[in-house]
Design a protein around this motif. Structure first.
Motif, PDB file in Angstrom:
ATOM      1  N   THR A 170       0.826  -1.211   0.000  1.00 40.25           N
ATOM      2  CA  THR A 170       0.000   0.000   0.000  1.00 40.25           C
ATOM      3  C   THR A 170       0.857   1.257   0.000  1.00 40.25           C
ATOM      4  OG1 THR A 170      -0.111  -0.113   2.403  1.00 40.25           O
ATOM      5  CG2 THR A 170      -1.915  -1.133   1.187  1.00 40.25           C
ATOM      6  N   PRO A 175      -4.771   7.253   1.181  1.00 38.60           N
ATOM      7  CA  PRO A 175      -5.336   6.602   2.370  1.00 38.60           C
ATOM      8  C   PRO A 175      -6.604   5.792   2.084  1.00 38.60           C
ATOM      9  CG  PRO A 175      -4.672   8.829   2.892  1.00 38.60           C
ATOM     10  CD  PRO A 175      -4.485   8.676   1.415  1.00 38.60           C
ATOM     11  N   ASP A 176      -7.511   6.322   1.260  1.00 38.68           N
ATOM     12  CA  ASP A 176      -8.764   5.602   0.998  1.00 38.68           C
ATOM     13  C   ASP A 176      -8.497   4.278   0.308  1.00 38.68           C
ATOM     14  OD1 ASP A 176     -10.333   7.401   2.192  1.00 38.68           O
ATOM     15  OD2 ASP A 176     -11.048   8.393   0.348  1.00 38.68           O
ATOM     16  N   SER A 178      -5.726   2.707   0.098  1.00 42.00           N
ATOM     17  CA  SER A 178      -4.899   1.896   0.970  1.00 42.00           C
ATOM     18  C   SER A 178      -5.772   1.091   1.923  1.00 42.00           C
ATOM     19  CB  SER A 178      -3.935   2.814   1.720  1.00 42.00           C
ATOM     20  OG  SER A 178      -3.234   2.088   2.683  1.00 42.00           O
ATOM     21  N   ARG A 179      -6.741   1.753   2.531  1.00 43.61           N
ATOM     22  CA  ARG A 179      -7.647   1.056   3.454  1.00 43.61           C
ATOM     23  C   ARG A 179      -8.448  -0.010   2.715  1.00 43.61           C
ATOM     24  NH1 ARG A 179      -7.854   5.682   6.603  1.00 43.61           N
ATOM     25  NH2 ARG A 179      -9.331   6.719   5.235  1.00 43.61           N
ATOM     26  N   ASP A 180      -8.838   0.330   1.528  1.00 48.01           N
ATOM     27  CA  ASP A 180      -9.632  -0.610   0.749  1.00 48.01           C
ATOM     28  C   ASP A 180      -8.844  -1.890   0.448  1.00 48.01           C
ATOM     29  OD1 ASP A 180     -12.340  -0.485  -0.720  1.00 48.01           O
ATOM     30  OD2 ASP A 180     -10.930  -1.471  -2.106  1.00 48.01           O
ATOM     31  N   ASP A 183      -8.436  -3.892   3.607  1.00 46.45           N
ATOM     32  CA  ASP A 183      -9.680  -4.628   3.873  1.00 46.45           C
ATOM     33  C   ASP A 183      -9.724  -5.902   3.040  1.00 46.45           C
ATOM     34  OD1 ASP A 183     -10.573  -2.771   5.658  1.00 46.45           O
ATOM     35  OD2 ASP A 183     -11.847  -1.688   4.220  1.00 46.45           O
ATOM     36  N   TYR A 207      -5.140  -0.504  12.223  1.00 46.83           N
ATOM     37  CA  TYR A 207      -6.289  -0.648  11.318  1.00 46.83           C
ATOM     38  C   TYR A 207      -6.614  -2.112  11.015  1.00 46.83           C
ATOM     39  CZ  TYR A 207      -9.338  -0.077   7.330  1.00 46.83           C
ATOM     40  OH  TYR A 207     -10.397  -0.144   6.496  1.00 46.83           O
TER      41      TYR A 207
END
Ligand SMILES: Nc1ncnc2c1ncn2[C@@H]1O[C@H](COP(=O)(O)OP(=O)(O)OP(=O)(O)O)[C@@H](O)[C@H]1O
Ligand SMILES: [Mg+2]
Lengths: 247, 300
Positions: A170, A175-176, A178-180, A183, A207
């Protein structure tokens, strides 16, 4: 049962200023089904550890086991079969720069002789999961860093490998996104894949529900921290093993 | 199995696409190989035809003694035995007109119809004299001189002298062909080796990536070997095409000029089998060159 195991592993690289120690007597193990984080500052030896597991580098001392088999005792002919079970995302992507995303993602399937139609289907499907246009006809080298990173991740996942080794997957993402992606990795792990992720992003452990954090510093394993989640994972695997034995 | 085949198909496609990435190098390699193989092909063709001429002449008969017409059979037999008794002579054979006609028919094969109407009696009786291999060269000449004095002898033909010269020539041609074959083998292997080495360097990252995703040694190396084989086949095919053109424009002139010597009446080109053999030879050289390069430069 541990799926990845390092025993007293030492790795040095020859450099003009003398030997550069990348890993200095590291021992650790990761259980089947874990989500392990490999953390530490730049130059700590994270990428080196992943390359040793993939048999891309040889240790000077010690042994590395994948599913209880010493990877550096494998014959040259069986190393490819080891790699087919280890999905890998490299820090520098290692993509065919002139090929399209779909061609890149299909490569691990091509290698094992999957037919063209199935290769296309499966590559498209993973690319979609990575939020990429599966029909992009541009060479990968024209893609942004973040896009290339997701192509690399798609290639690692297209074969549904039992183990995923991801080196900063990532690092180039906002950030968005990356989080996706994180997940997504968590979801893959929840379905049974062992994930080992190298990162120096301090946000990741808070996270992601990880089972283990390995801290490397100057080639030394300074901390091997197990979280309560590991119990749940090993219980689940023990139960599965017991069920298999009963059946 | 089908997976293996599909992987092979993919490998083949990659081999061909690989070649397209450096068309100039490939063309130069194929042309250089073609020139080498052309040289070898020309010498081989010369050799094949020269051997054909020599075989047709039956030069292993050093001396043929033609007898007068209407010589009684007993006299002919007696002379045959007297010559055979000489220590320098290995053996002799009396060839009656009937046998001579038979041989002629055999020699002409399908063209034997031209002999229709030829009477057996029109052919002479002859004695074939096979000398000992170690008998001196001058012996044949001396024997011929003495036989010409014999009353029932019409004429003596000494084939041995020029036959041995011809054989020497043939031997030299064989040596040249053999040496050339070695040189060409070496040159072709070296050519593919160097082009494949370049190809490996040019596609190093691809090789590396195939290893990363679990490509077997064979899978990673095969496209290069296929590339070498294709080079070899193209080189051989190009050489043979050139040779065929050259042959078909020269053959009629040669046949006219050499008609006296050509027993079968024609010079010949390679048979289909020989052409296939040459292509296979080219492919083999390409494969060898590529394999050497790949073993050295594609590590796993
Ligand atoms: N091929 C190599 N030749 C020489 N030295 C190397 C080589 N690979 C790694 N090193 C050295 O080994 C040490 C560990 O490198 P490694 O790539 O494993 O670090 P890392 O933890 O992945 O760092 P980063 O977070 O920056 O990716 C570094 O000092 C590096 O310079
Ligand atoms: Mg690194």
């Amino acid at each position: 049962m541990s799926i990845l195991e390092l025993i007293d592993v030492r790795k040095t690289f020859a450099a003009r200023e003398g030997a550069q120690v990348a890993l200095d007597g590291v021992s650790m193990s990761v259980e089947r089904g874990e989500f392990a984080l490999l953390m530490g500052p730049s130059g700590a030896g994270k990428s080196t550890m992943l390359k040793l597991i993939l048999a891309l580098e040889r240790p000077d001392e010690g042994s590395i086991k994948v599913a209880d088999r010493d990877v550096h005792r494998l014959t040259a002919d069986s190393v490819p079969f080891l790699r087919r079970n280890l999905g890998a995302v490299f820090q520098d992507f290692r993509l065919l720069s002139e090929a399209t995303p779909q061609e890149n993602v299909g490569l691990p399937l091509r290698v094992v002789g999957v037919g063209t139609n199935e290769v296309r289907e499966r590559s498209r499907e993973v690319l979609l999961r990575m939020h990429l246009d599966p029909d992009l006809k541009r060479p990968v080298k024209t893609l942004s860093g973040g896009e290339q990173q997701r192509v690399a991740l798609a290639r690692a996942l297209v074969t549904d490998p039992p183990v995923l080794l991801a080196d900063e997957p990532t690092g180039n993402l906002d950030p968005d996104l990356s989080r996706d992606i994180l997940d997504h990795l968590v979801e893959i792990q929840s379905r049974g894949t062992t994930v080992m992720l190298a990162t120096h992003d301090p946000v990741v452990p808070s996270y992601v529900p990880v089972t283990r954090i390995l801290h490397l510093d100057h080639g030394l394993l300074v901390r091997n921290e197990v979280t309560p989640r590991l119990r749940a994972i090993s219980d689940r695997h023990d139960a599965a093993a017991a069920a298999a034995e009963v059946a | 199995m089908t997976r293996g085949l599909r992987a092979l198909g993919y490998v083949f496609v990659r081999g061909v696409t690989g070649m397209r990435q450096s068309p100039l190098v490939q063309t130069v390699a194929v042309l250089t190989m073609a020139v080498c193989i052309l040289l070898l092909g020309t010498v081989s063709l010369l050799l094949i035809n020269a051997e054909g001429v020599v075989d047709g002449w039956g030069v292993d008969v050093p001396l043929t003694v033609y007898l007068n017409e209407e010589v009684p059979e007993e006299d002919a037999l007696a002379l045959t035995e007297r010559i055979a008794a000489l220590p320098e002579v290995d053996h002799t054979e009396l060839v009656s007109p009937a046998i001579a006609l038979e041989r002629l028919q055999d020699g002409l094969g399908t063209g034997a119809s031209v002999l229709e109407g030829v009477e057996v009696q029109m052919l002479p009786t002859s004695i074939e004299v096979y000398t000992q291999p170690e008998s001196p060269e001058e012996f044949s000449a001396a024997l011929a001189g003495r036989l010409r004095e014999v009353k029932i002898v019409e004429e003596v033909a000494i084939v041995g002298a020029w036959a041995s010269a011809l054989n020497d020539g043939l031997g030299a041609l064989r040596t040249i062909a053999g040496t050339l074959a070695l040189l060409v083998t070496f040159a072709c292997v070296a050519i593919t080796w160097s082009t494949i080495r370049l190809a490996v360097f040019a596609r190093r990252s691809e090789v590396e990536i195939l290893r990363l995703v679990g490509g077997t040694r064979r899978f990673v190396r095969a496209p290069f070997v296929i590339e070498g084989a294709i080079q070899g086949v193209l080189g051989a095919a190009f050489a043979i095409t050139l040779l065929a053109f050259g042959f078909h424009s020269l053959a009629p002139h040669l046949e006219r000029g050499l008609s006296l010597f050509l027993v079968a009446g024609a010079v010949r080109f390679f048979t289909v089998f020989e052409v296939m053999l040459a292509m296979g030879f080219g492919a083999l050289l390409g494969v060898i060159g590529a394999r050497i390069a790949v073993a050295r430069y594609v590590e796993i």
